[in-house]
Design an enzyme around this catalytic site. Sequence first.
Site, PDB file in Angstrom:
ATOM      1  CG  ASP A 152      -2.008  -0.955   1.240  1.00 20.03           C
ATOM      2  OD1 ASP A 152      -2.039  -1.809   0.344  1.00 20.03           O
ATOM      3  OD2 ASP A 152      -2.855  -0.877   2.149  1.00 20.03           O
TER       4      ASP A 152
ATOM      5  CG  HIS B 134       2.328  -8.708   0.788  1.00 17.17           C
ATOM      6  ND1 HIS B 134       1.777  -9.815   1.392  1.00 17.17           N
ATOM      7  CD2 HIS B 134       2.133  -7.677   1.654  1.00 17.17           C
ATOM      8  CE1 HIS B 134       1.261  -9.472   2.560  1.00 17.17           C
ATOM      9  NE2 HIS B 134       1.468  -8.177   2.744  1.00 17.17           N
TER      10      HIS B 134
ATOM     11  CB  SER C 293      11.190   3.327   4.189  1.00 20.39           C
ATOM     12  OG  SER C 293      12.223   3.978   3.506  1.00 20.39           O
TER      13      SER C 293
END
Length: 286
Positions: A89, A146, A252
């Site tokens: 995200d 992921h 980050s």
Amino acid sequence: MDKLKIALQYIMPKHLLSRLVGKLAAAELGAVTTSVIKWFIKQYKIDMSEAAQSAPEAYASFNQFFTRALKPGIRPLCDDDDYIVHPVDGAVSQCGPIKEGRIFQAKGHEYSSLALLGDQADDAKRFEGGDFATIYLAPKDYHRIHMPIKGTLSKMTYVPGELFSVNPLTAENVPGLFARNERVVAIFETEIGPMAMVLVGATIVASIETVWAGTVTPPTGKKVFTWDYPTEGPEAITLDKGEEMGRFKLGSTVVMLFAKDALEHFADGVEPKAVTRMGQAFAKID
């Protein structure tokens, strides 16, 4: 004001500050921790209905909250095998071709893939003429990372460096930002060739974790560390598309590199400033 913010980053003790924040984020302080989490949720308008544990009191430390899991199924994977998926995200900072070994950072700024990968020349050659994508994770975002595609880990490199902030303002003003900051480079072998996932540290990012090595904490100093992994046999580390590969404690940026002709094109809407959600279509593979 923007110039002042950038100037302060050059002079502040970024590593010391990050270590201090890291210790505080790991501390289990009961009601104090819960109060900080509640403030953070309100400040950044975090949708806790997506979290596996929605109650602030469920998290013993701020780190537990920040690396919170999502409810099963809340980020469904694109089921089209012709597409790889967004790994996180966040928001797209930049994406496009790697031109003559150079990666575009922001207007007036670029850096080399060789520097990004810790001066590992053999690795950089594998991505000549390929494509890159840089995704920024804001404080409000889900902070687990992921796999865009199924891959087998072949190498990990830890590159020491600075800890500048990686927000859009800094990316537009600090030359070679992502090749200057501390980072962990993971190279995977996939059906479309090699893929690099570069997890870039930043100010107050307490640590970077991977699912195979835990927290990556080599001795302090300026030395680059590398680890090679078997790609076959019982000790090979293979992660499926959509499987977690790592996480940031306090957020980050992820930079991804793909080999020449691995991607046919980025998916519709994948462009600078576009919001990303893990599991959505990211790019069509060639």
